[in-house]
Design an enzyme around this catalytic site. Structure first.
Site, PDB file in Angstrom:
ATOM      1  N   LYS A   1      26.153  32.436  34.666  1.00 23.43           N
ATOM      2  CA  LYS A   1      26.744  32.734  35.980  1.00 23.43           C
ATOM      3  C   LYS A   1      25.666  33.289  36.920  1.00 23.43           C
TER       4      LYS A   1
ATOM      5  N   ILE B   1      43.547  41.027  27.038  1.00 20.96           N
ATOM      6  CA  ILE B   1      44.937  41.474  27.256  1.00 20.96           C
ATOM      7  C   ILE B   1      45.943  40.456  26.704  1.00 20.96           C
TER       8      ILE B   1
ATOM      9  N   GLU C   1      32.876  27.592  32.255  1.00 23.65           N
ATOM     10  CA  GLU C   1      33.141  28.097  30.917  1.00 23.65           C
ATOM     11  C   GLU C   1      33.145  29.610  31.092  1.00 23.65           C
ATOM     12  N   SER C   2      34.227  30.292  30.692  1.00 23.41           N
ATOM     13  CA  SER C   2      34.421  31.669  31.146  1.00 23.41           C
ATOM     14  C   SER C   2      34.476  32.727  30.047  1.00 23.41           C
TER      15      SER C   2
ATOM     16  N   THR D   1      30.970  36.710  38.898  1.00 25.20           N
ATOM     17  CA  THR D   1      31.473  37.834  38.112  1.00 25.20           C
ATOM     18  C   THR D   1      30.574  39.063  38.243  1.00 25.20           C
ATOM     19  N   ASP D   2      31.149  40.227  38.006  1.00 21.71           N
ATOM     20  CA  ASP D   2      30.333  41.454  38.005  1.00 21.71           C
ATOM     21  C   ASP D   2      29.385  41.501  36.809  1.00 21.71           C
ATOM     22  N   GLU D   3      29.627  40.632  35.815  1.00 21.67           N
ATOM     23  CA  GLU D   3      28.795  40.673  34.603  1.00 21.67           C
ATOM     24  C   GLU D   3      27.347  40.282  34.865  1.00 21.67           C
TER      25      GLU D   3
ATOM     26  N   ARG E   1      31.461  42.989  19.454  1.00 26.89           N
ATOM     27  CA  ARG E   1      30.790  41.835  20.072  1.00 26.89           C
ATOM     28  C   ARG E   1      29.283  42.115  20.152  1.00 26.89           C
TER      29      ARG E   1
ATOM     30  N   PHE F   1      43.040  29.907  34.888  1.00 19.17           N
ATOM     31  CA  PHE F   1      43.775  31.159  35.157  1.00 19.17           C
ATOM     32  C   PHE F   1      43.640  31.602  36.623  1.00 19.17           C
ATOM     33  N   ILE F   2      42.434  31.882  37.063  1.00 20.68           N
ATOM     34  CA  ILE F   2      42.263  32.480  38.391  1.00 20.68           C
ATOM     35  C   ILE F   2      42.326  31.407  39.481  1.00 20.68           C
TER      36      ILE F   2
ATOM     37  N   TYR G   1      27.013  33.621  28.637  1.00 20.69           N
ATOM     38  CA  TYR G   1      27.960  33.415  29.747  1.00 20.69           C
ATOM     39  C   TYR G   1      27.451  34.070  31.028  1.00 20.69           C
TER      40      TYR G   1
ATOM     41  N   ASN H   1      32.990  35.039  27.114  1.00 24.15           N
ATOM     42  CA  ASN H   1      31.772  35.566  26.483  1.00 24.15           C
ATOM     43  C   ASN H   1      31.662  35.225  24.999  1.00 24.15           C
TER      44      ASN H   1
HETATM   45  P1  NAD Z   1      39.375  29.801  32.869  1.00 22.59           P
HETATM   46  O1  NAD Z   1      38.526  29.553  31.663  1.00 22.59           O
HETATM   47  O2  NAD Z   1      40.771  30.268  32.699  1.00 22.59           O
HETATM   48  O3  NAD Z   1      39.450  28.453  33.740  1.00 22.59           O
HETATM   49  C1  NAD Z   1      38.339  27.628  33.966  1.00 22.59           C
HETATM   50  C2  NAD Z   1      38.832  26.306  34.533  1.00 22.59           C
HETATM   51  O4  NAD Z   1      37.682  25.491  34.804  1.00 22.59           O
HETATM   52  C3  NAD Z   1      39.717  25.504  33.567  1.00 22.59           C
HETATM   53  O5  NAD Z   1      40.841  24.980  34.250  1.00 22.59           O
HETATM   54  C4  NAD Z   1      38.805  24.385  33.073  1.00 22.59           C
HETATM   55  O6  NAD Z   1      39.503  23.216  32.723  1.00 22.59           O
HETATM   56  C5  NAD Z   1      37.910  24.175  34.280  1.00 22.59           C
HETATM   57  N1  NAD Z   1      36.594  23.596  33.939  1.00 22.59           N
HETATM   58  C6  NAD Z   1      35.754  24.001  32.953  1.00 22.59           C
HETATM   59  N2  NAD Z   1      34.662  23.197  32.932  1.00 22.59           N
HETATM   60  C7  NAD Z   1      34.824  22.279  33.927  1.00 22.59           C
HETATM   61  C8  NAD Z   1      34.031  21.207  34.412  1.00 22.59           C
HETATM   62  N3  NAD Z   1      32.837  20.909  33.855  1.00 22.59           N
HETATM   63  N4  NAD Z   1      34.495  20.490  35.453  1.00 22.59           N
HETATM   64  C9  NAD Z   1      35.688  20.778  36.022  1.00 22.59           C
HETATM   65  N5  NAD Z   1      36.481  21.760  35.588  1.00 22.59           N
HETATM   66  C10 NAD Z   1      36.052  22.521  34.568  1.00 22.59           C
HETATM   67  O7  NAD Z   1      38.516  30.798  33.766  1.00 22.59           O
HETATM   68  P2  NAD Z   1      39.000  31.978  34.729  1.00 22.59           P
HETATM   69  O8  NAD Z   1      39.114  33.214  33.940  1.00 22.59           O
HETATM   70  O9  NAD Z   1      40.137  31.486  35.548  1.00 22.59           O
HETATM   71  O10 NAD Z   1      37.704  32.122  35.644  1.00 22.59           O
HETATM   72  C11 NAD Z   1      37.537  31.348  36.812  1.00 22.59           C
HETATM   73  C12 NAD Z   1      36.260  31.733  37.510  1.00 22.59           C
HETATM   74  O11 NAD Z   1      36.281  33.100  37.860  1.00 22.59           O
HETATM   75  C13 NAD Z   1      34.999  31.541  36.663  1.00 22.59           C
HETATM   76  O12 NAD Z   1      33.977  31.045  37.496  1.00 22.59           O
HETATM   77  C14 NAD Z   1      34.669  32.924  36.164  1.00 22.59           C
HETATM   78  O13 NAD Z   1      33.305  33.066  35.915  1.00 22.59           O
HETATM   79  C15 NAD Z   1      35.129  33.752  37.339  1.00 22.59           C
HETATM   80  N6  NAD Z   1      35.514  35.147  37.037  1.00 22.59           N
HETATM   81  C16 NAD Z   1      36.424  35.404  36.069  1.00 22.59           C
HETATM   82  C17 NAD Z   1      36.836  36.699  35.826  1.00 22.59           C
HETATM   83  C18 NAD Z   1      37.880  37.025  34.770  1.00 22.59           C
HETATM   84  O14 NAD Z   1      38.189  38.188  34.563  1.00 22.59           O
HETATM   85  N7  NAD Z   1      38.468  36.054  34.099  1.00 22.59           N
HETATM   86  C19 NAD Z   1      36.280  37.754  36.573  1.00 22.59           C
HETATM   87  C20 NAD Z   1      35.327  37.440  37.551  1.00 22.59           C
HETATM   88  C21 NAD Z   1      34.960  36.140  37.779  1.00 22.59           C
HETATM   89  O1  TDX Z   2      40.189  40.705  20.880  1.00 18.83           O
HETATM   90  C1  TDX Z   2      39.457  41.315  21.676  1.00 18.83           C
HETATM   91  N1  TDX Z   2      39.246  42.654  21.477  1.00 18.83           N
HETATM   92  C2  TDX Z   2      38.465  43.409  22.301  1.00 18.83           C
HETATM   93  O2  TDX Z   2      38.306  44.615  22.078  1.00 18.83           O
HETATM   94  C3  TDX Z   2      38.842  40.681  22.817  1.00 18.83           C
HETATM   95  C4  TDX Z   2      39.048  39.214  23.050  1.00 18.83           C
HETATM   96  C5  TDX Z   2      38.079  41.446  23.649  1.00 18.83           C
HETATM   97  N2  TDX Z   2      37.875  42.763  23.403  1.00 18.83           N
HETATM   98  C6  TDX Z   2      37.082  43.565  24.359  1.00 18.83           C
HETATM   99  C7  TDX Z   2      35.774  42.974  24.818  1.00 18.83           C
HETATM  100  C8  TDX Z   2      35.644  43.487  26.240  1.00 18.83           C
HETATM  101  O3  TDX Z   2      35.073  44.788  26.235  1.00 18.83           O
HETATM  102  O4  TDX Z   2      37.883  43.647  25.549  1.00 18.83           O
HETATM  103  C9  TDX Z   2      37.078  43.600  26.726  1.00 18.83           C
HETATM  104  C10 TDX Z   2      37.523  42.418  27.581  1.00 18.83           C
HETATM  105  O5  TDX Z   2      37.160  41.235  26.882  1.00 18.83           O
HETATM  106  P1  TDX Z   2      37.375  39.775  27.508  1.00 18.83           P
HETATM  107  O6  TDX Z   2      38.812  39.605  27.868  1.00 18.83           O
HETATM  108  O7  TDX Z   2      36.745  38.798  26.597  1.00 18.83           O
HETATM  109  O8  TDX Z   2      36.606  39.902  28.900  1.00 18.83           O
HETATM  110  P2  TDX Z   2      35.067  40.213  29.294  1.00 18.83           P
HETATM  111  O9  TDX Z   2      34.135  39.859  28.210  1.00 18.83           O
HETATM  112  O10 TDX Z   2      35.027  41.604  29.845  1.00 18.83           O
HETATM  113  O11 TDX Z   2      34.867  39.136  30.481  1.00 18.83           O
HETATM  114  C11 TDX Z   2      35.924  38.884  31.445  1.00 18.83           C
HETATM  115  O12 TDX Z   2      35.655  39.528  32.668  1.00 18.83           O
HETATM  116  C12 TDX Z   2      34.575  39.046  33.423  1.00 18.83           C
HETATM  117  C13 TDX Z   2      36.111  37.395  31.668  1.00 18.83           C
HETATM  118  O13 TDX Z   2      36.373  36.737  30.428  1.00 18.83           O
HETATM  119  C14 TDX Z   2      34.896  36.792  32.332  1.00 18.83           C
HETATM  120  O14 TDX Z   2      35.140  35.435  32.635  1.00 18.83           O
HETATM  121  C15 TDX Z   2      34.641  37.550  33.624  1.00 18.83           C
HETATM  122  O15 TDX Z   2      33.455  37.102  34.213  1.00 18.83           O
END
Ligand code: NAD
Ligand code: TDX
Length: 345
Positions: free
Chosen positions: A165, A202, A85-86, A125-127, A284, A15-16, A161, A88
């Site tokens: 991180k 979302i 792996e992203s 991540t902020d987590e 959760r 995604f990101i 998770y 939780n």
């Molecule tokens: P995502 O799960 O959508 O994508 C992860 C990607 O990493 C995938 O394309 C997957 O194939 C690849 N991957 C997983 N394991 C791998 C491995 N062993 N070798 C090579 N590739 C591998 O995740 P995302 O939400 O896009 O998050 C990306 C980064 O940003 C992560 O490091 C996450 O911790 C961080 N981050 C995410 C959020 C958020 O809100 N999603 C917020 C802050 C930080």
């Molecule tokens: O079905 C749901 N219902 C619900 O209430 C899901 C999937 C989540 N939730 C809640 C849990 C969280 O409070 O929504 C909030 C957001 O949940 P997620 O989308 O799973 O995100 P979160 O756990 O906050 O983590 C995300 O932000 C920080 C990303 O997945 C992480 O990769 C990033 O580090």
């Protein structure tokens, strides 16, 4: 400002990471990107569709593969590390892949960057900071000292998770101090936008409504997340990569705090559904209460500003994208929901 011509983006089919690859291709014509991605369930080649082959190469492989990483890193001048792996909820089911990819994978990358003296940016991540009390329970209502995360906030991760991180961040800090690794770290808040996997909050709710399934809210929905559009995360990472000070940590956020109930109600309204057309499901375990980012270091020292701060507009565009791109997510929907249902969620 540092110039990099050949960068590796790990996790660039997620995604990101894929948003960052598009950002670089669109804004920096001098840069070639090598995406290193294992294409796990979360990675998708389609996220990179339409990008010019002379600007972007996809290498399907694992960041834990030392030989492959060594070969790629010696030809690069910077590594931007998104692969992880992203989710939780998955980490609560089985932490093992989180330890492997997030901790071992990071160590493989930083060892190679150390060996070839290659610039490294670590996306985190902020987590890692754990959670904050709700604003209404704080004397300064969330604006007092220590009431948002800053780069000085102690690490206090809650889930497998976030602890994996946090561990990876600490490895990077140690490699900077002990080995002179040329690294920066960023800790970003919750991202939203197109191409996010439908396991996440979302897109899960949007695609539930599109599939005739009632949205699922964990507990009472009081938990607060600090939402940022993924386009703003990409511009922030580029700013830190090119202007950031080696060894520093920058927090990325765009003042987007909202509780989950508010976000769900906004989705329901935008999709023409009644405000109460959702189910409250099992919470959760260890659910973090509130995240909030103080991004003033990034804004003041590096001059970064978010551009996509209208959440309501961004949410509507995101809903439109999932509505128009059902082929992108439909095949996974049943399995994702079956897994949640097994957990009472
Ligand atoms: P995502 O799960 O959508 O994508 C992860 C990607 O990493 C995938 O394309 C997957 O194939 C690849 N991957 C997983 N394991 C791998 C491995 N062993 N070798 C090579 N590739 C591998 O995740 P995302 O939400 O896009 O998050 C990306 C980064 O940003 C992560 O490091 C996450 O911790 C961080 N981050 C995410 C959020 C958020 O809100 N999603 C917020 C802050 C930080
Ligand atoms: O079905 C749901 N219902 C619900 O209430 C899901 C999937 C989540 N939730 C809640 C849990 C969280 O409070 O929504 C909030 C957001 O949940 P997620 O989308 O799973 O995100 P979160 O756990 O906050 O983590 C995300 O932000 C920080 C990303 O997945 C992480 O990769 C990033 O580090």
């Amino acid at each position: 400002m540092a110039e990099y011509k050949n960068i590796i983006v790990t996790g660039g089919a997620g995604f990101i990471g894929s948003n960052f690859v598009h950002y670089v291709v669109n804004n920096h014509p001098e840069v070639h990107v090598t995406v290193l991605d294992k294409l796990t369930y979360a990675g998708n080649k389609e996220n990179l569709a339409g990008l010019p082959a002379d600007r972007v190469e996809l290498v399907v492989g694992d960041i834990c593969d030392e030989k492959l990483v060594d070969e790629l890193v010696q030809k690069a001048d910077a590594v931007v590390h998104y692969a992880a792996e992203s989710h939780n909820d998955n980490s609560l089911e089985d932490p093992t892949p989180f330890i492997q990819t997030n901790i071992v994978g990071t160590s493989v990358l930083i060892n190679a960057c150390r060996k070839y003296d290659v610039r490294y940016h670590h996306v985190s991540t902020d987590e890692v900071y754990g959670d904050l009390p709700l604003r209404e329970d704080l004397p300064g209502h969330g604006e007092g000292p220590g009431e948002k995360f800053t780069p000085e906030t102690p690490y206090r991760p809650s889930s497998p998770y976030s602890s994996s991180k946090a561990a990876s961040d600490l490895l990077v800090r140690a490699w900077v101090r002990s080995f002179g690794l040329k690294a920066t770290i960023s800790n970003c808040s919750n991202n939203y936008g197109p191409y996010q996997h439908i396991e996440k909050f979302i897109p899960r709710q949007i695609t539930n409504i599109l599939s005739g399934i009632r949205p699922k809210l964990y507990g009472e929905g009081k938990n607060v997340r600090d939402w940022i559009h993924t386009n703003d995360h990409s511009s922030a990472v580029w700013t830190i990569l090119t202007k950031g000070k080696i060894g520093e940590t920058y927090l990325i956020g765009a003042d987007g705090e909202k509780n989950n109930k508010e976000v769900l109600e906004a989705i329901l309204e935008a999709m023409g559904q009644p405000q109460d057309a959702y189910d409250q499901v099992k919470d959760r375990p260890g659910h973090d209460l509130r995240y909030a980012i103080d991004a003033s270091k990034l804004r003041n020292e590096l001059g970064w500003e978010p551009q996509f701060t209208d959440f309501s507009k961004g949410l509507k565009e995101t809903i439109a994208w999932y509505t128009e791109n059902q082929d992108w997510w439909k095949a996974q929907k049943e399995a994702v929901e079956a897994k949640y249902a097994k957990n009472g969620q």
